[in-house]
Design a protein around this motif. Structure first.
Motif, PDB file in Angstrom:
ATOM      1  N   ILE A 255       0.867  -1.178   0.000  1.00 43.16           N
ATOM      2  CA  ILE A 255       0.000   0.000   0.000  1.00 43.16           C
ATOM      3  C   ILE A 255       0.901   1.224   0.000  1.00 43.16           C
ATOM      4  O   ILE A 255       2.068   1.148   0.386  1.00 43.16           O
ATOM      5  CB  ILE A 255      -0.954   0.038   1.215  1.00 43.16           C
ATOM      6  N   LYS A 256       0.361   2.335  -0.450  1.00 44.29           N
ATOM      7  CA  LYS A 256       1.173   3.539  -0.582  1.00 44.29           C
ATOM      8  C   LYS A 256       1.216   4.338   0.719  1.00 44.29           C
ATOM      9  O   LYS A 256       0.344   4.209   1.579  1.00 44.29           O
ATOM     10  CB  LYS A 256       0.629   4.413  -1.714  1.00 44.29           C
ATOM     11  N   TRP A 257       2.235   5.163   0.818  1.00 40.48           N
ATOM     12  CA  TRP A 257       2.361   6.038   1.987  1.00 40.48           C
ATOM     13  C   TRP A 257       1.337   7.173   1.958  1.00 40.48           C
ATOM     14  O   TRP A 257       1.208   7.910   2.936  1.00 40.48           O
ATOM     15  CB  TRP A 257       3.786   6.595   2.076  1.00 40.48           C
ATOM     16  N   THR A 258       0.616   7.281   0.873  1.00 41.12           N
ATOM     17  CA  THR A 258      -0.484   8.247   0.799  1.00 41.12           C
ATOM     18  C   THR A 258      -1.789   7.632   1.307  1.00 41.12           C
ATOM     19  O   THR A 258      -2.837   8.289   1.285  1.00 41.12           O
ATOM     20  CB  THR A 258      -0.672   8.725  -0.650  1.00 41.12           C
ATOM     21  N   ASP A 259      -1.732   6.397   1.784  1.00 36.56           N
ATOM     22  CA  ASP A 259      -2.910   5.710   2.321  1.00 36.56           C
ATOM     23  C   ASP A 259      -3.465   6.481   3.524  1.00 36.56           C
ATOM     24  O   ASP A 259      -2.712   7.082   4.296  1.00 36.56           O
ATOM     25  CB  ASP A 259      -2.516   4.297   2.756  1.00 36.56           C
ATOM     26  N   PRO A 260      -4.792   6.477   3.690  1.00 34.07           N
ATOM     27  CA  PRO A 260      -5.400   7.176   4.834  1.00 34.07           C
ATOM     28  C   PRO A 260      -4.867   6.716   6.193  1.00 34.07           C
ATOM     29  O   PRO A 260      -4.847   7.494   7.155  1.00 34.07           O
ATOM     30  CB  PRO A 260      -6.892   6.843   4.699  1.00 34.07           C
ATOM     31  N   SER A 261      -4.433   5.454   6.280  1.00 35.99           N
ATOM     32  CA  SER A 261      -3.906   4.965   7.559  1.00 35.99           C
ATOM     33  C   SER A 261      -2.623   5.688   7.951  1.00 35.99           C
ATOM     34  O   SER A 261      -2.359   5.902   9.139  1.00 35.99           O
ATOM     35  CB  SER A 261      -3.655   3.459   7.477  1.00 35.99           C
ATOM     36  N   VAL A 262      -1.829   6.079   6.963  1.00 37.41           N
ATOM     37  CA  VAL A 262      -0.601   6.830   7.240  1.00 37.41           C
ATOM     38  C   VAL A 262      -0.958   8.247   7.678  1.00 37.41           C
ATOM     39  O   VAL A 262      -0.358   8.794   8.616  1.00 37.41           O
ATOM     40  CB  VAL A 262       0.317   6.856   6.007  1.00 37.41           C
ATOM     41  N   LYS A 263      -1.947   8.822   7.033  1.00 30.82           N
ATOM     42  CA  LYS A 263      -2.419  10.149   7.430  1.00 30.82           C
ATOM     43  C   LYS A 263      -2.864  10.143   8.885  1.00 30.82           C
ATOM     44  O   LYS A 263      -2.520  11.054   9.662  1.00 30.82           O
ATOM     45  CB  LYS A 263      -3.583  10.583   6.528  1.00 30.82           C
ATOM     46  N   GLN A 264      -3.605   9.118   9.258  1.00 32.92           N
ATOM     47  CA  GLN A 264      -4.099   9.030  10.632  1.00 32.92           C
ATOM     48  C   GLN A 264      -2.941   8.933  11.628  1.00 32.92           C
ATOM     49  O   GLN A 264      -2.946   9.588  12.676  1.00 32.92           O
ATOM     50  CB  GLN A 264      -5.018   7.821  10.773  1.00 32.92           C
ATOM     51  N   ALA A 265      -1.932   8.124  11.305  1.00 35.98           N
ATOM     52  CA  ALA A 265      -0.790   7.954  12.217  1.00 35.98           C
ATOM     53  C   ALA A 265       0.016   9.238  12.351  1.00 35.98           C
ATOM     54  O   ALA A 265       0.424   9.619  13.461  1.00 35.98           O
ATOM     55  CB  ALA A 265       0.101   6.817  11.725  1.00 35.98           C
ATOM     56  N   LEU A 266       0.263   9.920  11.237  1.00 31.22           N
ATOM     57  CA  LEU A 266       1.017  11.175  11.292  1.00 31.22           C
ATOM     58  C   LEU A 266       0.237  12.239  12.068  1.00 31.22           C
ATOM     59  O   LEU A 266       0.824  13.010  12.842  1.00 31.22           O
ATOM     60  CB  LEU A 266       1.331  11.660   9.878  1.00 31.22           C
TER      61      LEU A 266
END
Length: 465
Positions: A255-266
């Motif tokens: 999955i890409k680093w633009t995934d919503p899960s990465v947004k949530q973690a940041l």
């Protein structure tokens, strides 16, 4: 000084959230069971005095190597290097070989490339990243483990720890050293003064931070000058919040680093990184603070240190040992709080890999896979072995003992450091890739989208699309 060698590793292996609960529960008992005990120097150098292993001191059979010379390369410095040299000294004593420690530099693949191009590869290298092991194999540098080394590994390690040292089904790495990277260390006096208790959830951690700030002490010390510490912060938040399946997918760039899960973690990380008053020196100060100083400034200054807490792995004890604070009394620890349903359990480690296939090099790999070798360094503190045949009694204090027992008890059920599973250009190079982008994000935690875009661009380039 770079301590990341102690923590940077991680090929994806099969693990479950069940182990996260088990290991977190064991880790939670650390500060409750810890007493002052012995100091971190532990005592003992290589003999069998003072709590040995389950096997006798001569449990591993090594050949006579009189007249043979070996070079061992690693990025370790300071106390870590000196303690490892004691392990090498015992190997010399038992075999008659002469072993020279060669200090390596980051990125280690570049260092090794230069040595190999010059016709002088080390016999054995301690590689701090599974991604580096894979690269060394692909380049034809690394040699498979011999029969005796593989046998010793099989007897003393869970399948998961064996698997992360494999490439294409062949065993290349002996994970000599491990780390529990889901721990937050705190100044006990600061917590007492603030009336704070150990938090179990992220929300409780934020509340604890507020209480410490209100008492007059900055809550967190962050070693932002070393980008690897920031990747560790991210990995713990991401694993707990997004879950193990997403963690594995992101680690492999499925999955890409633009995934919503990465947004949530940041966005979650920004709840601490984005509060200037919560980070010692603010972002600019953190970015000038190297990892060792992030620890020592938390445990010096009496009841007015520069910070009340510092996040990092069990190896923090080495740096606490440079202060007057005693682990278990002045310096205590709690597991990284649950951000999602389950507290995270992230591990790392260093693997011995043979670069010159000789009897002596294979014998050293066999030695490092033995409980005898690990017990020597375990006694000295600041060290954690995934070797299940090492008796926990060799560890110099109750905190380290409990961490070691929990790691071994977890068996195959853990998550390995995500950045160490990545190509080194993305996950393991100072000033580049994930390290650099998260440093930039620490400086500007509002730019979540920008950080995601840069992380994805760098990851795509490193993974090949």
């Amino acid at each position: 000084m770079r301590m990341s060698s102690t923590i940077r590793t991680g090929r994806t292996v099969k693990r479950t959230t069940r182990a996260a609960a088990t290991l977190a529960a064991a880790a939670f008992a650390l500060s409750l069971t810890a007493c002052g005990g012995d100091d971190d120097n532990g005592g003992g150098d290589s003999g069998d005095k003072g709590g040995g292993t389950k096997a006798p001191a001569s449990s591993v059979t090594l050949p006579k190597l009189d007249g043979e010379s070996l070079e061992v390369a690693a990025v370790w410095t300071g106390t870590e290097q000196e303690n490892f040299k004691k392990v090498l000294a015992e190997f010399e004593k038992r075999t008659g070989a002469k072993v020279t420690f060669v200090p390596a530099q980051d990125p280690i693949i570049n260092f090794l490339g230069s040595k190999i191009a010059g016709g002088a590869p080390p016999d054995v290298t301690m590689l701090p990243q599974p991604g580096a092991i894979k690269q060394a194999v692909e380049k034809g540098w690394a040699k498979p483990l011999g029969t005796e080394a593989a046998k010793e590994l099989g007897e003393n390690y869970s399948q998961g720890w064996q698997d992360i040292g494999k490439v294409d089904g062949k065993q290349y790495g002996v994970y000599y050293k491990a780390a529990n990277k889901s721990l937050i260390w705190y100044n006990a006096q600061v917590f007492e003064n603030a009336g704070a208790s150990e938090p179990k959830t992220w929300d409780e951690l934020l509340e604890t931070a507020r209480m410490i700030y209100d008492s007059g002490v900055t809550p967190f010390s962050v070693g932002g000058a070393d980008g690897w510490t920031l990747t560790d912060w991210f990995e713990n938040v991401y694993l707990s919040q997004a879950g193990p399946e997403k963690y594995d997918q992101l680690a492999k760039h499925e999955i890409k680093w633009t995934d919503p899960s990465v947004k949530q973690a940041l966005t979650t990380l920004a709840e601490i990184w984005g509060k200037k008053d919560f980070v010692a020196g603010g972002a600019s100060g953190a970015l000038q603070t190297e990892f060792p100083a992030s620890v020592t400034q938390t445990f010096t200054g009496g009841d007015q240190p520069k910070a009340g807490m510092v996040y990092e792995g069990d190896f923090v004890q080495v740096n606490i040992g440079e202060t007057k604070a005693k682990v278990g009394t002045d310096a205590k620890v709690f597991p990284f709080p649950a951000v999602g349903d389950t507290a995270p359990v992230v591990s790392g480690g260093d693997a011995a890999v043979v670069f010159k296939d000789s009897e002596a090099a294979q014998a050293l790999a066999t030695w490092l896979a033995s409980p005898d070798a690990a017990a020597i360094q375990a006694k000295l503190g600041g060290f954690l072995s995934p070797n299940k045949s090492v008796d926990a009694s060799v560890y110099p204090n109750e905190v380290q003992k409990k961490i070691a027992e929990a790691l071994v008890a977890a068996g195959d059920d853990f998550r390995f450091d995500m950045s160490d599973q990545a190509p080194q250009a993305f996950g393991g190079t100072p000033g580049k890739g994930e390290w650099k982008t998260l440093q930039d994000f620490l400086k500007n935690p509002k730019d979540v989208a920008g950080a995601q875009a840069k992380l994805e661009a760098d990851a795509a380039a490193a993974y090949g699309g």
